[in-house]
Each structure stands twice: as structure tokens, then as C-alpha cells.
Write a protein that holds these residues in place. Structure first.
Motif, PDB file in Angstrom:
ATOM      1  N   GLU A  93      86.647  37.319  43.813  1.00 46.63           N
ATOM      2  CA  GLU A  93      85.628  38.251  44.298  1.00 46.63           C
ATOM      3  C   GLU A  93      85.469  39.367  43.257  1.00 46.63           C
ATOM      4  O   GLU A  93      85.784  40.533  43.488  1.00 46.63           O
ATOM      5  N   LEU A  94      84.993  38.962  42.086  1.00 43.35           N
ATOM      6  CA  LEU A  94      84.959  39.872  40.938  1.00 43.35           C
ATOM      7  C   LEU A  94      83.997  41.036  41.132  1.00 43.35           C
ATOM      8  O   LEU A  94      84.266  42.148  40.669  1.00 43.35           O
ATOM      9  N   ASP A  95      82.882  40.799  41.794  1.00 42.14           N
ATOM     10  CA  ASP A  95      81.924  41.874  42.031  1.00 42.14           C
ATOM     11  C   ASP A  95      82.543  42.950  42.924  1.00 42.14           C
ATOM     12  O   ASP A  95      82.463  44.141  42.621  1.00 42.14           O
ATOM     13  N   ALA A  96      83.173  42.530  44.006  1.00 40.71           N
ATOM     14  CA  ALA A  96      83.822  43.484  44.912  1.00 40.71           C
ATOM     15  C   ALA A  96      84.940  44.227  44.188  1.00 40.71           C
ATOM     16  O   ALA A  96      85.104  45.436  44.372  1.00 40.71           O
ATOM     17  N   ALA A  97      85.708  43.517  43.373  1.00 36.94           N
ATOM     18  CA  ALA A  97      86.797  44.153  42.619  1.00 36.94           C
ATOM     19  C   ALA A  97      86.249  45.205  41.657  1.00 36.94           C
ATOM     20  O   ALA A  97      86.794  46.315  41.565  1.00 36.94           O
ATOM     21  N   ALA A  98      85.170  44.875  40.964  1.00 38.63           N
ATOM     22  CA  ALA A  98      84.579  45.833  40.026  1.00 38.63           C
ATOM     23  C   ALA A  98      84.089  47.078  40.759  1.00 38.63           C
ATOM     24  O   ALA A  98      84.322  48.211  40.313  1.00 38.63           O
ATOM     25  N   HIS A  99      83.436  46.875  41.882  1.00 34.19           N
ATOM     26  CA  HIS A  99      82.922  48.023  42.644  1.00 34.19           C
ATOM     27  C   HIS A  99      84.055  48.893  43.188  1.00 34.19           C
ATOM     28  O   HIS A  99      83.928  50.122  43.210  1.00 34.19           O
ATOM     29  N   LEU A 100      85.139  48.280  43.594  1.00 36.73           N
ATOM     30  CA  LEU A 100      86.261  49.067  44.114  1.00 36.73           C
ATOM     31  C   LEU A 100      86.929  49.861  42.993  1.00 36.73           C
ATOM     32  O   LEU A 100      87.320  51.019  43.192  1.00 36.73           O
ATOM     33  N   ARG A 101      87.031  49.271  41.827  1.00 36.84           N
ATOM     34  CA  ARG A 101      87.589  50.010  40.677  1.00 36.84           C
ATOM     35  C   ARG A 101      86.668  51.174  40.310  1.00 36.84           C
ATOM     36  O   ARG A 101      87.149  52.270  39.997  1.00 36.84           O
ATOM     37  N   CYS A 102      85.379  50.953  40.371  1.00 38.11           N
ATOM     38  CA  CYS A 102      84.426  52.038  40.103  1.00 38.11           C
ATOM     39  C   CYS A 102      84.551  53.142  41.151  1.00 38.11           C
ATOM     40  O   CYS A 102      84.465  54.331  40.821  1.00 38.11           O
ATOM     41  N   ARG A 103      84.760  52.751  42.386  1.00 35.88           N
ATOM     42  CA  ARG A 103      84.913  53.747  43.453  1.00 35.88           C
ATOM     43  C   ARG A 103      86.150  54.606  43.220  1.00 35.88           C
ATOM     44  O   ARG A 103      86.104  55.824  43.388  1.00 35.88           O
ATOM     45  N   ALA A 104      87.256  53.979  42.821  1.00 44.34           N
ATOM     46  CA  ALA A 104      88.470  54.747  42.530  1.00 44.34           C
ATOM     47  C   ALA A 104      88.197  55.745  41.413  1.00 44.34           C
ATOM     48  O   ALA A 104      88.571  56.926  41.504  1.00 44.34           O
ATOM     49  N   TYR A 105      87.540  55.278  40.375  1.00 43.99           N
ATOM     50  CA  TYR A 105      87.213  56.131  39.242  1.00 43.99           C
ATOM     51  C   TYR A 105      86.321  57.296  39.681  1.00 43.99           C
ATOM     52  O   TYR A 105      86.585  58.456  39.343  1.00 43.99           O
ATOM     53  N   ALA A 106      85.294  56.998  40.468  1.00 43.27           N
ATOM     54  CA  ALA A 106      84.368  58.043  40.912  1.00 43.27           C
ATOM     55  C   ALA A 106      85.050  59.056  41.834  1.00 43.27           C
ATOM     56  O   ALA A 106      84.794  60.260  41.735  1.00 43.27           O
ATOM     57  N   LEU A 107      85.918  58.593  42.715  1.00 39.75           N
ATOM     58  CA  LEU A 107      86.617  59.519  43.611  1.00 39.75           C
ATOM     59  C   LEU A 107      87.521  60.467  42.830  1.00 39.75           C
ATOM     60  O   LEU A 107      87.562  61.673  43.110  1.00 39.75           O
ATOM     61  N   VAL A 108      88.223  59.934  41.849  1.00 41.07           N
ATOM     62  CA  VAL A 108      89.102  60.788  41.041  1.00 41.07           C
ATOM     63  C   VAL A 108      88.261  61.761  40.219  1.00 41.07           C
ATOM     64  O   VAL A 108      88.600  62.952  40.113  1.00 41.07           O
ATOM     65  N   GLN A 109      87.155  61.284  39.673  1.00 38.81           N
ATOM     66  CA  GLN A 109      86.273  62.191  38.922  1.00 38.81           C
ATOM     67  C   GLN A 109      85.714  63.274  39.843  1.00 38.81           C
ATOM     68  O   GLN A 109      85.563  64.423  39.437  1.00 38.81           O
ATOM     69  N   GLY A 110      85.416  62.914  41.073  1.00 40.94           N
ATOM     70  CA  GLY A 110      84.935  63.888  42.047  1.00 40.94           C
ATOM     71  C   GLY A 110      85.972  64.952  42.354  1.00 40.94           C
ATOM     72  O   GLY A 110      85.644  66.138  42.494  1.00 40.94           O
ATOM     73  N   LEU A 111      87.238  64.551  42.460  1.00 46.45           N
ATOM     74  CA  LEU A 111      88.314  65.531  42.673  1.00 46.45           C
ATOM     75  C   LEU A 111      88.405  66.493  41.496  1.00 46.45           C
ATOM     76  O   LEU A 111      88.601  67.702  41.671  1.00 46.45           O
ATOM     77  N   LEU A 112      88.259  65.936  40.307  1.00 47.53           N
ATOM     78  CA  LEU A 112      88.312  66.764  39.095  1.00 47.53           C
ATOM     79  C   LEU A 112      87.182  67.795  39.057  1.00 47.53           C
ATOM     80  O   LEU A 112      87.396  68.939  38.670  1.00 47.53           O
ATOM     81  N   ALA A 113      86.017  67.359  39.444  1.00 46.19           N
ATOM     82  CA  ALA A 113      84.831  68.197  39.295  1.00 46.19           C
ATOM     83  C   ALA A 113      84.664  69.222  40.423  1.00 46.19           C
ATOM     84  O   ALA A 113      83.918  70.187  40.255  1.00 46.19           O
ATOM     85  N   ASP A 114      85.360  69.027  41.527  1.00 49.33           N
ATOM     86  CA  ASP A 114      85.165  69.894  42.693  1.00 49.33           C
ATOM     87  C   ASP A 114      86.110  71.091  42.632  1.00 49.33           C
ATOM     88  O   ASP A 114      87.306  70.969  42.877  1.00 49.33           O
ATOM     89  N   GLY A 115      85.556  72.233  42.327  1.00 44.33           N
ATOM     90  CA  GLY A 115      86.334  73.460  42.196  1.00 44.33           C
ATOM     91  C   GLY A 115      86.945  73.961  43.490  1.00 44.33           C
ATOM     92  O   GLY A 115      87.758  74.882  43.472  1.00 44.33           O
TER      93      GLY A 115
END
Length: 163
Positions: A93-115
Motif C-alpha cells: 500500500e505504497l500510496d497510503a504509506a507515502a501519505h502517512l510519511r508526509c503527514r508525519a513530516y507536516a505535523l512535525v513542521q507544524g509544531l516547529l512553526a507554531d509559536g
């Protein structure tokens, strides 16, 4: 007999109970169950526990992380996302795996960016952002390019990675 009112011998529907609080110890126990199921060759059970741990990690971060456990909270989020993504990739399920990895990346980036987050939580996000970025590159190396990963890597939200 009134079916709308539970009788003494009946228990109320599960939806009437408030959800159990999400805690790191609960996440850790769930991860232990996932590892145990995987060791016993129970892939579907392992995946179910990993998905439960993922949901718990999201709920833990929605609360104020316990003082001194900020890094553990971000680690739980990242580990859970990447574990489920790995299981999805193993199941082709490579598409789902890619999207979940992107979600992890985006959530961590969101934590970084949120003051609004504490400095300790944002510092933990800096440390774990490298791991999520590496997971995106590893996915591309193992499975080829994916549009969601290309979009995530092109995002201007890549902050805190200069360290």
C-alpha cells in the motif's frame, strides 16, 4: 421493557463512556502489544495496535505534554506514523504509506512553526524533523518518486533543519 434505559444487568453503550485519557504510558503499552503481536506473526493484530498507538500519539500531543516529556510526545507521534507507514509499504500500500510519511513530516513542521508551543516541544520537533525528512527520502529511494512527497519536500514550511 424500556430499551432506552439500561437495566441493572445491562451495561451502557460504549459511546456513553468518556474516552480514556491519552497518556504516554498508555501509548507505550499499546506499542508493546503491537510488538508482541508482530513477534507472534499476527500481522493484522500488530497493525491494529500500531494504528491505535498512532491515534493515541495524536491525542497526547493535543494535550499539554507533561513537563520533561515533550521529546517523548513528539517521538511517539513520529514513531507511530512511520511504523504504520512501514506496515502499509510491506502490504504494498505504497500510496497510503507515502501519505502517512508526509503527514508525519507536516505535523512535525507544524509544531516547529507554531509559536504557541513551548520551546521544549518546538526543540523536540527540530530533532524529530530530521527523522521525518529522512523517511520521505527513504520512501523515494525504496519505492520511487511520489507526488505527495515531492509536494512536501517543495513546501516552504521546511524550517529548523539548518542546525
Amino acid at each position: 421493557m424500556d430499551l432506552g434505559t439500561p437495566q441493572p444487568s445491562q451495561s451502557p453503550p460504549a459511546s456513553s463512556f468518556p474516552p480514556a485519557p491519552a497518556t504516554l504510558p498508555l501509548w507505550e503499552r499499546t506499542m508493546q502489544r503491537a510488538r508482541g503481536a508482530a513477534r507472534l506473526g499476527q500481522g493484522a493484530m500488530a497493525l491494529a495496535y500500531q494504528q491505535q498507538a498512532l491515534a493515541l500519539s495524536l491525542r497526547v500531543l493535543q494535550q499539554v505534554p507533561p513537563a520533561g516529556r515533550e521529546d517523548d510526545c513528539v517521538a511517539a507521534l513520529v514513531v507511530s506514523h512511520l511504523n504504520v507507514a512501514d506496515l502499509q509499504a510491506q502490504a504494498a500500500e505504497l500510496d497510503a504509506a507515502a501519505h502517512l510519511r508526509c503527514r508525519a513530516y507536516a505535523l512535525v513542521q507544524g509544531l516547529l512553526a507554531d509559536g504557541r508551543h513551548s520551546p521544549a516541544l518546538r526543540q523536540a520537533a527540530v530533532r524529530h524533523s530530521r527523522e521525518t525528512l529522512a523517511a520521505l527520502f527513504a520512501h523515494v529511494a525504496d519505492h520511487g518518486p511520489h507526488p505527495a512527497i515531492a509536494q512536501a519536500l517543495a513546501s516552504p514550511r521546511r524550517v529548523g533543519l539548518q542546525h
